[in-house]
Design a protein around this motif. Structure first.
Motif, PDB file in Angstrom:
ATOM      1  N   CYS A 275       0.857  -1.188   0.000  1.00  0.00           N
ATOM      2  CA  CYS A 275       0.000   0.000   0.000  1.00  0.00           C
ATOM      3  C   CYS A 275       0.887   1.230   0.000  1.00  0.00           C
ATOM      4  O   CYS A 275       1.713   1.394   0.910  1.00  0.00           O
ATOM      5  CB  CYS A 275      -0.910  -0.003   1.222  1.00  0.00           C
ATOM      6  SG  CYS A 275      -1.861   1.520   1.443  1.00  0.00           S
ATOM      7  N   ALA A 276       0.720   2.074  -0.988  1.00  0.00           N
ATOM      8  CA  ALA A 276       1.486   3.303  -1.083  1.00  0.00           C
ATOM      9  C   ALA A 276       0.553   4.496  -0.873  1.00  0.00           C
ATOM     10  O   ALA A 276      -0.515   4.568  -1.486  1.00  0.00           O
ATOM     11  CB  ALA A 276       2.147   3.400  -2.448  1.00  0.00           C
ATOM     12  N   ALA A 277       0.962   5.396  -0.005  1.00  0.00           N
ATOM     13  CA  ALA A 277       0.166   6.585   0.289  1.00  0.00           C
ATOM     14  C   ALA A 277       0.798   7.794  -0.372  1.00  0.00           C
ATOM     15  O   ALA A 277       1.989   8.043  -0.199  1.00  0.00           O
ATOM     16  CB  ALA A 277       0.067   6.799   1.791  1.00  0.00           C
ATOM     17  N   SER A 278       0.005   8.535  -1.095  1.00  0.00           N
ATOM     18  CA  SER A 278       0.456   9.812  -1.646  1.00  0.00           C
ATOM     19  C   SER A 278      -0.266  10.932  -0.916  1.00  0.00           C
ATOM     20  O   SER A 278      -1.400  10.769  -0.466  1.00  0.00           O
ATOM     21  CB  SER A 278       0.165   9.900  -3.139  1.00  0.00           C
ATOM     22  OG  SER A 278      -1.229   9.795  -3.394  1.00  0.00           O
ATOM     23  N   GLY A 279       0.432  12.068  -0.748  1.00  0.00           N
ATOM     24  CA  GLY A 279      -0.181  13.188  -0.055  1.00  0.00           C
ATOM     25  C   GLY A 279      -0.114  13.108   1.454  1.00  0.00           C
ATOM     26  O   GLY A 279      -0.620  13.984   2.145  1.00  0.00           O
ATOM     27  N   LEU A 280       0.521  12.067   1.983  1.00  0.00           N
ATOM     28  CA  LEU A 280       0.656  11.911   3.440  1.00  0.00           C
ATOM     29  C   LEU A 280       1.992  12.515   3.827  1.00  0.00           C
ATOM     30  O   LEU A 280       3.020  11.864   3.796  1.00  0.00           O
ATOM     31  CB  LEU A 280       0.579  10.438   3.808  1.00  0.00           C
ATOM     32  CG  LEU A 280       0.442  10.103   5.294  1.00  0.00           C
ATOM     33  CD1 LEU A 280      -0.829  10.709   5.868  1.00  0.00           C
ATOM     34  CD2 LEU A 280       0.443   8.593   5.495  1.00  0.00           C
ATOM     35  N   THR A 281       1.955  13.793   4.206  1.00  0.00           N
ATOM     36  CA  THR A 281       3.191  14.541   4.417  1.00  0.00           C
ATOM     37  C   THR A 281       3.629  14.603   5.873  1.00  0.00           C
ATOM     38  O   THR A 281       4.730  15.030   6.164  1.00  0.00           O
ATOM     39  CB  THR A 281       3.025  15.971   3.876  1.00  0.00           C
ATOM     40  OG1 THR A 281       1.912  16.587   4.535  1.00  0.00           O
ATOM     41  CG2 THR A 281       2.760  15.948   2.376  1.00  0.00           C
ATOM     42  N   HIS A 282       2.763  14.193   6.785  1.00  0.00           N
ATOM     43  CA  HIS A 282       3.130  14.244   8.189  1.00  0.00           C
ATOM     44  C   HIS A 282       4.167  13.168   8.500  1.00  0.00           C
ATOM     45  O   HIS A 282       4.164  12.101   7.906  1.00  0.00           O
ATOM     46  CB  HIS A 282       1.902  14.029   9.065  1.00  0.00           C
ATOM     47  CG  HIS A 282       0.896  15.132   8.965  1.00  0.00           C
ATOM     48  ND1 HIS A 282       0.022  15.222   7.908  1.00  0.00           N
ATOM     49  CD2 HIS A 282       0.632  16.187   9.773  1.00  0.00           C
ATOM     50  CE1 HIS A 282      -0.745  16.283   8.074  1.00  0.00           C
ATOM     51  NE2 HIS A 282      -0.393  16.891   9.194  1.00  0.00           N
ATOM     52  N   SER A 283       5.005  13.445   9.485  1.00  0.00           N
ATOM     53  CA  SER A 283       6.044  12.484   9.830  1.00  0.00           C
ATOM     54  C   SER A 283       5.533  11.397  10.775  1.00  0.00           C
ATOM     55  O   SER A 283       6.123  10.329  10.878  1.00  0.00           O
ATOM     56  CB  SER A 283       7.226  13.200  10.475  1.00  0.00           C
ATOM     57  OG  SER A 283       6.797  13.863  11.656  1.00  0.00           O
TER      58      SER A 283
END
Length: 124
Positions: free
Chosen positions: A22-30
């Motif tokens: 599963c790849a998440a795009s737009g998930l910028t939080h650390s």
């Protein structure tokens, strides 16, 4: 906008293995947690495994000793290696994500972002 895309589902005989990704795009939080859920028609969606940014992991009893969840170290991508598959593992598998620290729950209401699902079929 966060988007989750699953891959790796398919058909396998009992005793075999599959690896979901599963790849998440737009998930910028650390700090975030990513999890796998599964659902069969007519039943509630159930949590399978979750991993947080710190590497902590939690498994449902049905997944312990057979499934391994892992995450890429530098990007929001999670994998689920499923071994010794049983026909009861047949389901639509969904990836989910939530922003926050140290989250290790398998409650679906906690997760804000969901993928479209990938089908896993295990034949006897």
């Amino acid at each position: 906008q966060v988007e989750l895309v699953e891959s790796g589902g398919g058909s396998v005989q009992a005793g075999g293995s599959l690896r979901l990704s599963c790849a998440a795009s737009g998930l910028t939080h650390s700090q975030y947690s990513m999890a796998w859920f599964r659902q069969v028609p007519g039943k509630d969606r159930e949590g399978v495994a979750v991993v947080n940014s710190g590497g902590g992991k939690r498994y449902a009893d049905s997944a312990k000793d057979r499934f391994v969840i892992s995450k890429e170290p530098y990007e929001p991508t999670v994998h689920l290696l499923m071994n010794s598959l049983k026909p009861d593992d047949t389901a639509m598998y969904y990836c989910a994500a939530v922003v926050g620290s140290w989250i290790l729950t398998l409650r679906q209401g906690t997760f804000d972002y969901w993928g479209q699902g990938t089908q896993v079929i295990v034949s006897a």
